[in-house]
Motif scaffolding. Structure first.
Motif, PDB file in Angstrom:
ATOM      1  N   TYR A 172       3.643  -4.406  34.627  1.00  0.00           N
ATOM      2  CA  TYR A 172       4.172  -5.052  35.818  1.00  0.00           C
ATOM      3  C   TYR A 172       5.626  -4.686  36.090  1.00  0.00           C
ATOM      4  O   TYR A 172       6.172  -4.978  37.152  1.00  0.00           O
ATOM      5  N   MET A 173       6.298  -4.067  35.112  1.00  0.00           N
ATOM      6  CA  MET A 173       7.732  -3.836  35.226  1.00  0.00           C
ATOM      7  C   MET A 173       8.040  -2.539  35.961  1.00  0.00           C
ATOM      8  O   MET A 173       7.351  -1.532  35.799  1.00  0.00           O
ATOM      9  N   LYS A 174       9.086  -2.569  36.722  1.00  0.00           N
ATOM     10  CA  LYS A 174       9.539  -1.400  37.458  1.00  0.00           C
ATOM     11  C   LYS A 174       9.802  -0.234  36.507  1.00  0.00           C
ATOM     12  O   LYS A 174      10.417  -0.417  35.459  1.00  0.00           O
ATOM     13  N   ASN A 175       9.309   0.935  36.860  1.00  0.00           N
ATOM     14  CA  ASN A 175       9.487   2.187  36.127  1.00  0.00           C
ATOM     15  C   ASN A 175       8.639   2.296  34.864  1.00  0.00           C
ATOM     16  O   ASN A 175       8.714   3.309  34.167  1.00  0.00           O
ATOM     17  N   THR A 176       7.835   1.281  34.548  1.00  0.00           N
ATOM     18  CA  THR A 176       6.904   1.451  33.434  1.00  0.00           C
ATOM     19  C   THR A 176       5.795   2.412  33.831  1.00  0.00           C
ATOM     20  O   THR A 176       5.417   3.299  33.072  1.00  0.00           O
ATOM     21  N   LEU A 177       5.280   2.236  35.053  1.00  0.00           N
ATOM     22  CA  LEU A 177       4.248   3.117  35.596  1.00  0.00           C
ATOM     23  C   LEU A 177       4.835   3.943  36.733  1.00  0.00           C
ATOM     24  O   LEU A 177       5.784   3.521  37.405  1.00  0.00           O
ATOM     25  N   ASP A 178       4.263   5.118  36.974  1.00  0.00           N
ATOM     26  CA  ASP A 178       4.730   5.944  38.080  1.00  0.00           C
ATOM     27  C   ASP A 178       3.944   5.608  39.351  1.00  0.00           C
ATOM     28  O   ASP A 178       3.173   4.639  39.396  1.00  0.00           O
ATOM     29  N   ASP A 179       4.099   6.415  40.369  1.00  0.00           N
ATOM     30  CA  ASP A 179       3.450   6.135  41.644  1.00  0.00           C
ATOM     31  C   ASP A 179       1.932   6.128  41.550  1.00  0.00           C
ATOM     32  O   ASP A 179       1.254   5.469  42.350  1.00  0.00           O
ATOM     33  N   SER A 180       1.381   6.862  40.587  1.00  0.00           N
ATOM     34  CA  SER A 180      -0.071   6.901  40.412  1.00  0.00           C
ATOM     35  C   SER A 180      -0.533   5.892  39.366  1.00  0.00           C
ATOM     36  O   SER A 180      -1.654   5.957  38.886  1.00  0.00           O
ATOM     37  N   LEU A 181       0.358   4.952  39.024  1.00  0.00           N
ATOM     38  CA  LEU A 181       0.082   3.888  38.058  1.00  0.00           C
ATOM     39  C   LEU A 181      -0.193   4.427  36.663  1.00  0.00           C
ATOM     40  O   LEU A 181      -0.909   3.816  35.870  1.00  0.00           O
ATOM     41  N   ARG A 182       0.396   5.573  36.353  1.00  0.00           N
ATOM     42  CA  ARG A 182       0.286   6.140  35.015  1.00  0.00           C
ATOM     43  C   ARG A 182       1.563   5.865  34.232  1.00  0.00           C
ATOM     44  O   ARG A 182       2.659   5.815  34.795  1.00  0.00           O
ATOM     45  N   LEU A 183       1.393   5.696  32.946  1.00  0.00           N
ATOM     46  CA  LEU A 183       2.514   5.376  32.077  1.00  0.00           C
ATOM     47  C   LEU A 183       3.552   6.496  32.112  1.00  0.00           C
ATOM     48  O   LEU A 183       3.213   7.678  32.046  1.00  0.00           O
ATOM     49  N   ARG A 184       4.819   6.119  32.204  1.00  0.00           N
ATOM     50  CA  ARG A 184       5.887   7.118  32.244  1.00  0.00           C
ATOM     51  C   ARG A 184       6.320   7.542  30.842  1.00  0.00           C
ATOM     52  O   ARG A 184       6.476   8.739  30.576  1.00  0.00           O
ATOM     53  N   ASN A 185       6.532   6.566  29.978  1.00  0.00           N
ATOM     54  CA  ASN A 185       7.068   6.852  28.644  1.00  0.00           C
ATOM     55  C   ASN A 185       6.251   6.149  27.574  1.00  0.00           C
ATOM     56  O   ASN A 185       5.499   5.217  27.846  1.00  0.00           O
ATOM     57  N   MET A 186       6.408   6.616  26.357  1.00  0.00           N
ATOM     58  CA  MET A 186       5.641   6.077  25.237  1.00  0.00           C
ATOM     59  C   MET A 186       5.906   4.586  25.038  1.00  0.00           C
ATOM     60  O   MET A 186       7.050   4.139  25.093  1.00  0.00           O
ATOM     61  N   THR A 187       4.839   3.851  24.779  1.00  0.00           N
ATOM     62  CA  THR A 187       4.973   2.451  24.397  1.00  0.00           C
ATOM     63  C   THR A 187       4.209   2.148  23.112  1.00  0.00           C
ATOM     64  O   THR A 187       4.343   1.063  22.556  1.00  0.00           O
ATOM     65  N   ALA A 188       3.392   3.111  22.642  1.00  0.00           N
ATOM     66  CA  ALA A 188       2.586   2.871  21.428  1.00  0.00           C
ATOM     67  C   ALA A 188       2.478   4.133  20.582  1.00  0.00           C
ATOM     68  O   ALA A 188       1.462   4.374  19.936  1.00  0.00           O
ATOM     69  N   ALA A 189       3.530   4.953  20.570  1.00  0.00           N
ATOM     70  CA  ALA A 189       3.499   6.184  19.783  1.00  0.00           C
ATOM     71  C   ALA A 189       3.273   5.867  18.314  1.00  0.00           C
ATOM     72  O   ALA A 189       3.859   4.932  17.772  1.00  0.00           O
ATOM     73  N   CYS A 190       2.417   6.630  17.644  1.00  0.00           N
ATOM     74  CA  CYS A 190       2.083   6.326  16.252  1.00  0.00           C
ATOM     75  C   CYS A 190       1.383   7.525  15.608  1.00  0.00           C
ATOM     76  O   CYS A 190       1.130   8.545  16.257  1.00  0.00           O
ATOM     77  N   GLY A 191       1.075   7.372  14.312  1.00  0.00           N
ATOM     78  CA  GLY A 191       0.240   8.319  13.584  1.00  0.00           C
ATOM     79  C   GLY A 191       0.638   9.774  13.679  1.00  0.00           C
ATOM     80  O   GLY A 191      -0.219  10.635  13.907  1.00  0.00           O
ATOM     81  N   PRO A 192       1.927  10.142  13.519  1.00  0.00           N
ATOM     82  CA  PRO A 192       2.329  11.540  13.676  1.00  0.00           C
ATOM     83  C   PRO A 192       1.731  12.445  12.603  1.00  0.00           C
ATOM     84  O   PRO A 192       1.425  12.002  11.497  1.00  0.00           O
ATOM     85  N   LEU A 193       1.583  13.705  12.942  1.00  0.00           N
ATOM     86  CA  LEU A 193       1.075  14.714  12.011  1.00  0.00           C
ATOM     87  C   LEU A 193       1.807  16.026  12.211  1.00  0.00           C
ATOM     88  O   LEU A 193       1.830  16.567  13.320  1.00  0.00           O
ATOM     89  N   VAL A 194       2.418  16.555  11.147  1.00  0.00           N
ATOM     90  CA  VAL A 194       2.865  17.949  11.156  1.00  0.00           C
ATOM     91  C   VAL A 194       1.634  18.778  10.810  1.00  0.00           C
ATOM     92  O   VAL A 194       1.134  18.715   9.680  1.00  0.00           O
ATOM     93  N   TYR A 195       1.126  19.530  11.780  1.00  0.00           N
ATOM     94  CA  TYR A 195      -0.112  20.277  11.545  1.00  0.00           C
ATOM     95  C   TYR A 195       0.162  21.464  10.627  1.00  0.00           C
ATOM     96  O   TYR A 195       1.018  22.302  10.896  1.00  0.00           O
ATOM     97  N   ARG A 196      -0.594  21.533   9.530  1.00  0.00           N
ATOM     98  CA  ARG A 196      -0.411  22.577   8.516  1.00  0.00           C
ATOM     99  C   ARG A 196      -1.750  23.221   8.145  1.00  0.00           C
ATOM    100  O   ARG A 196      -1.889  23.825   7.087  1.00  0.00           O
ATOM    101  N   GLY A 197      -2.756  23.070   9.003  1.00  0.00           N
ATOM    102  CA  GLY A 197      -4.114  23.482   8.657  1.00  0.00           C
ATOM    103  C   GLY A 197      -4.420  24.955   8.786  1.00  0.00           C
ATOM    104  O   GLY A 197      -5.409  25.435   8.230  1.00  0.00           O
ATOM    105  N   ALA A 198      -3.629  25.696   9.583  1.00  0.00           N
ATOM    106  CA  ALA A 198      -3.754  27.155   9.704  1.00  0.00           C
ATOM    107  C   ALA A 198      -5.069  27.610  10.316  1.00  0.00           C
ATOM    108  O   ALA A 198      -5.463  28.756  10.125  1.00  0.00           O
ATOM    109  N   GLN A 199      -5.739  26.747  11.083  1.00  0.00           N
ATOM    110  CA  GLN A 199      -6.990  27.159  11.720  1.00  0.00           C
ATOM    111  C   GLN A 199      -6.918  27.143  13.239  1.00  0.00           C
ATOM    112  O   GLN A 199      -7.688  27.845  13.904  1.00  0.00           O
ATOM    113  N   LEU A 200      -6.018  26.387  13.818  1.00  0.00           N
ATOM    114  CA  LEU A 200      -5.957  26.277  15.273  1.00  0.00           C
ATOM    115  C   LEU A 200      -5.280  27.481  15.916  1.00  0.00           C
ATOM    116  O   LEU A 200      -5.451  27.724  17.115  1.00  0.00           O
ATOM    117  N   GLY A 201      -4.527  28.224  15.145  1.00  0.00           N
ATOM    118  CA  GLY A 201      -3.757  29.348  15.665  1.00  0.00           C
ATOM    119  C   GLY A 201      -2.313  29.222  15.241  1.00  0.00           C
ATOM    120  O   GLY A 201      -1.802  28.114  15.077  1.00  0.00           O
TER     121      GLY A 201
END
Length: 759
Positions: A283-312
């Motif tokens: 409901y707060m100004k600037n939380t969502l953009d004109d298309s009602l999509r989130l602008r910035n992180m509010t629940a960032a979590c579970g980070p991973l430094v990818y080290r698997g060597a299979q994706l490229g």
């Protein structure tokens, strides 16, 4: 009321909450159309859910497991057989009131792919009847498990739980579900680290060691190929350490140590594939953009430094971050100088993985034994804990029936399109494990090291020492070093080999491992070797961080080295903070020495030392709050549960989270203003003790608790009275009537205040 009229009312209400004068989008019909498009939130089966995902070109999302085989997965680890040990937090938020959240229905389950088709088909319950379990780690013959408030070590009898040993009865002291320690990352230095915690653990024989470390993150923790740690909090993309994790934490009064908890990727913008009206601050100004999509992180979590060597190769050492409120996984690219690590988002206006399914809730990411990236999806509507649930979000949940179902869960892998990756088979044989220390997949290297250490394969010591001599492959050499350290067979002569290398990564690892080999016999020789490297600008912070590891009989020599570093690097924040770390309990002596030198008071060392001395005064005051806890028992409990997790036990705030409460005019000033903030929340900059705190230094928003039925007005009055009288604060208490008066004054208000409004 007709359904369309309800949608129109909801859209107009949202507009009013954004701004009482006008819609920031400037286009009400578009907002209405978007809301109509996402008016329902259908429950999709796992295979259909994949069709709603868009992943980076050349890759694909593959289903590994789904309900009923797995339910509400929040954490996991792999064993050497490639089986997944999954923590199921089944009791999390059954409804918007959290009814039955304390039910013992959590589990640790083992998921297995018995026919080798890439999909789990067997479920074994290792342990059940758990209350909100949150982390798991395999060590030797058992399982380390976090079940608040305790940390247990549970011996394995095959695939069944055996004897329990209590490792820490205060693993999650205070806090709520969103703000309690978790992670249990078994790092390269053989210690187990956590997010939302300043403690680390290690099994030594039949004993468990527990030590202080740097406070890190909120949910999830990961390491790179050099053993440096990365983490985040809900509103931060990537935080992390420039230096190895075991260094620079000798002074308990030093709240901030340069080189740790650094903002690696400060850009928090997200690019969702759908409207995100179902977020707590929608409901707060600037939380969502004109298309009602989130602008910035509010629940960032579970980070991973990818080290698997299979994706490229382009994905190697990238940091991926889960964002369940925006239904996506973000990719960040690191730029590593060997000293300072910085990063940037991989894309503009798009994401690595995004879904149009509102119930896609990725919370944890992992490397797998097959080199793929694994994504744990809680797959549910509610992810916001009741403590901070706003009336706006409650309405969103009701309007699209997001409460049910609560018995879903998925595990996906991200792999090259069309691939059928096979996990590396790890035989528990010393020679094979030795060879795997050079494997391209970081998970395999980690597991090989852990198995060698767990099985006490000291027979490999000569081969590991020989491996140290071949530094052309840095990753394998680093694992050989820490495997020797884990076996207890590392010697100073082994470390000397790496200190003599021109590779800064190898030298850094050698410095980090030195404390484990310093003895009264070799201490003088080691100190001389370390001191000889003091003029190397890159190595100087490591030299300073080792000062406290030498025995007392070398006090004079250590002090001489310390003073030389202080004179040479007084404006280097990394060296300065390392010197202050060594000066634990002797801060006044260090200050006296600086004054005798007539040190410039604008230098970093001087300013940081003064800050620590001020913090010491505050900590002494904090220890005098025992009487307050007796006066306001409920307030003290709520402080530990709701406030302490961001503002700190000493009221001095926590880096990247929240500003100080101690000696804050916001706290000790007009109690109506403080009450309004606690009831309805605060957004934007806030000034404390003459300093303006704002994002990204701290989270830009503090949620209110006024709509939480769990807290009565008497409870809220107690916690405000507690913080107004704690530490150096000496303000009048707050009464239940004060709370009620403010509620009447702002009756019907939903949005958070700004400090400008409250002036």
């Amino acid at each position: 009321m007709s359904y369309r009229f309800y949608l129109l009312a909801a859209a107009l209400w949202l507009t009013a909450c954004h701004d009482e004068k006008k819609d920031p989008a400037g286009n009400r019909p578009d907002s209405l159309a978007i809301r109509e498009k996402y008016a329902t939130s259908p429950v999709l089966d796992a295979k259909t859910a994949i069709t709603h995902m868009e992943v980076e070109k050349g890759l694909e999302v593959q289903l590994v497991a789904s309900e009923p085989l797995v339910v509400v997965p929040v954490a996991m680890t792999f064993d050497e057989k490639g089986r997944m040990w999954v923590v199921e937090m089944t009791g999390y938020m059954p409804d918007t009131s959290g009814t039955g959240e304390d039910a013992p229905n959590g589990k640790v389950v083992i998921l297995e792919d018995t026919n080798q088709d890439g999909v789990a088909d067997k479920r074994t319950v290792f342990l059940d009847s758990l209350v909100l379990p949150r982390a798991v780690c395999l060590v030797e013959n058992g399982v380390l498990l976090a079940e608040p408030p305790k940390l247990w070590f549970i011996e394995r009898q095959g695939d069944k739980a055996g004897k329990r040993t209590l490792v820490d009865n205060k693993y999650t002291e205070g806090g709520n579900v969103e703000h309690q320690p978790n992670g249990l990352l078994r790092a390269m230095d053989n210690w187990i680290y956590n997010a939302k915690s300043d403690k680390r653990y290690r099994k030594s024989g039949n004993k468990w060691l527990k030590e202080d470390t740097h406070f890190r993150g909120q949910w999830g923790i990961t390491q790179d190929n050099y053993g440096r740690l990365y983490y985040n909090n809900n509103s931060e993309n990537v935080l992390g350490d420039y230096f190895l994790p075991g260094l620079g934490v000798h002074n308990p009064d030093q709240k901030r140590v340069a080189g740790y908890d650094e903002k690696i990727v400060p850009d928090t913008r997200v690019y969702s594939a759908r409207a995100n009206t179902g977020v707590n601050r929608g409901y707060m100004k600037n939380t969502l953009d004109d298309s009602l999509r989130l602008r910035n992180m509010t629940a960032a979590c579970g980070p991973l430094v990818y080290r698997g060597a299979q994706l490229g190769k382009e994905y190697d050492n990238n940091v991926f971050v889960a964002e369940p409120s925006a239904n996506l996984v973000k990719r960040n690219i690191l730029q590593d100088s060997g000293y300072i690590v910085k990063g940037k988002q991989a894309y503009a206006h798009k994401e690595f993985l995004a879904s149009t399914d509102e119930r896609f809730r990725p919370v944890s990411l992992y490397d797998g034994p097959d080199g793929a990236m694994y994504v744990l999806d809680m797959y549910r509507g509610i992810i916001q804990h009741k403590t901070y649930l706003t009336p706006y979000l409650k309405k969103e949940i009701r309007s699209r029936n997001l409460t049910n179902p609560i018995n879903c869960g998925r595990i996906y892998r991200i792999a090259p399109a069309g691939s059928k990756l096979k996990p590396v088979v790890i035989e528990n044989h010393p020679q094979q494990l030795l060879a795997l220390l050079d494997h391209s997949n970081g998970w395999v290297r980690d597991k090989a090291q852990q198995l060698i250490v767990d099985n006490h394969y000291t027979s490999l010591t000569p081969a590991l020492k020989e491996r140290l001599r071949h530094t052309d492959s840095v990753k394998g050499a680093i694992h050989a070093l820490w495997t020797l350290e884990g076996l207890g067979t590392l010697q100073y002569a082994d470390i000397q080999l790496l200190l003599q290398q021109n590779n800064p990564y190898l030298q850094a690892e050698a410095f980090a491992a030195l404390p484990s080999v310093i003895t009264p016999v070799n201490a003088k020789e080691v100190l001389a070797a370390v001191a000889a490297l003091r003029e190397n600008v890159f190595l100087a912070p490591y030299v300073a961080r080792l000062l406290h590891t030498f025995p007392p009989f070398l006090g004079k020599e250590v002090n001489t080295l310390e003073m030389e570093l202080a004179g040479r690097y007084a404006n280097d924040p990394f060296v300065a903070d390392a010197i202050i770390s060594h000066a634990a309990g002797k801060e006044d002596e260090l200050l006296k020495q600086l004054k005798e030198w007539k040190t410039d008071t604008t230098q970093v060392l001087y300013k940081h030392l003064e800050k620590v001395r001020e913090d010491i005064k505050h900590r002494r005051m904090a220890s005098m709050n025992a009487s307050l806890e007796k006066t306001y028992p409920r307030g003290a409990i709520l402080f530990k549960t709701v406030c302490q997790t961001c503002h700190g036990a000493d009221g001095e705030g926590i880096q990247s989270l929240a500003p100080p409460l101690n000696q804050s005019g916001v706290v000790t000033g007009d109690k109506r203003r403080l009450t309004a903030i606690v009831l309805y929340g605060l957004t934007g900059p806030v000034e404390v003790n003459g300093k303006v705190y704002k994002a990204p230094e701290i989270s830009g928003d503090m949620p209110g608790i006024g709509s939480n039925d769990e807290f009565s007005d008497a409870d809220i009055a107690e916690v405000l009275s507690f913080i107004r009288g704690a530490w150096n604060n000496h303000a009048a208490k707050v009464t239940e009537k004060d709370i009620q008066d403010v509620r009447k004054q702002y009756k019907g208000r939903q949005k958070s205040f700004t400090m400008e409004e409250l002036k």
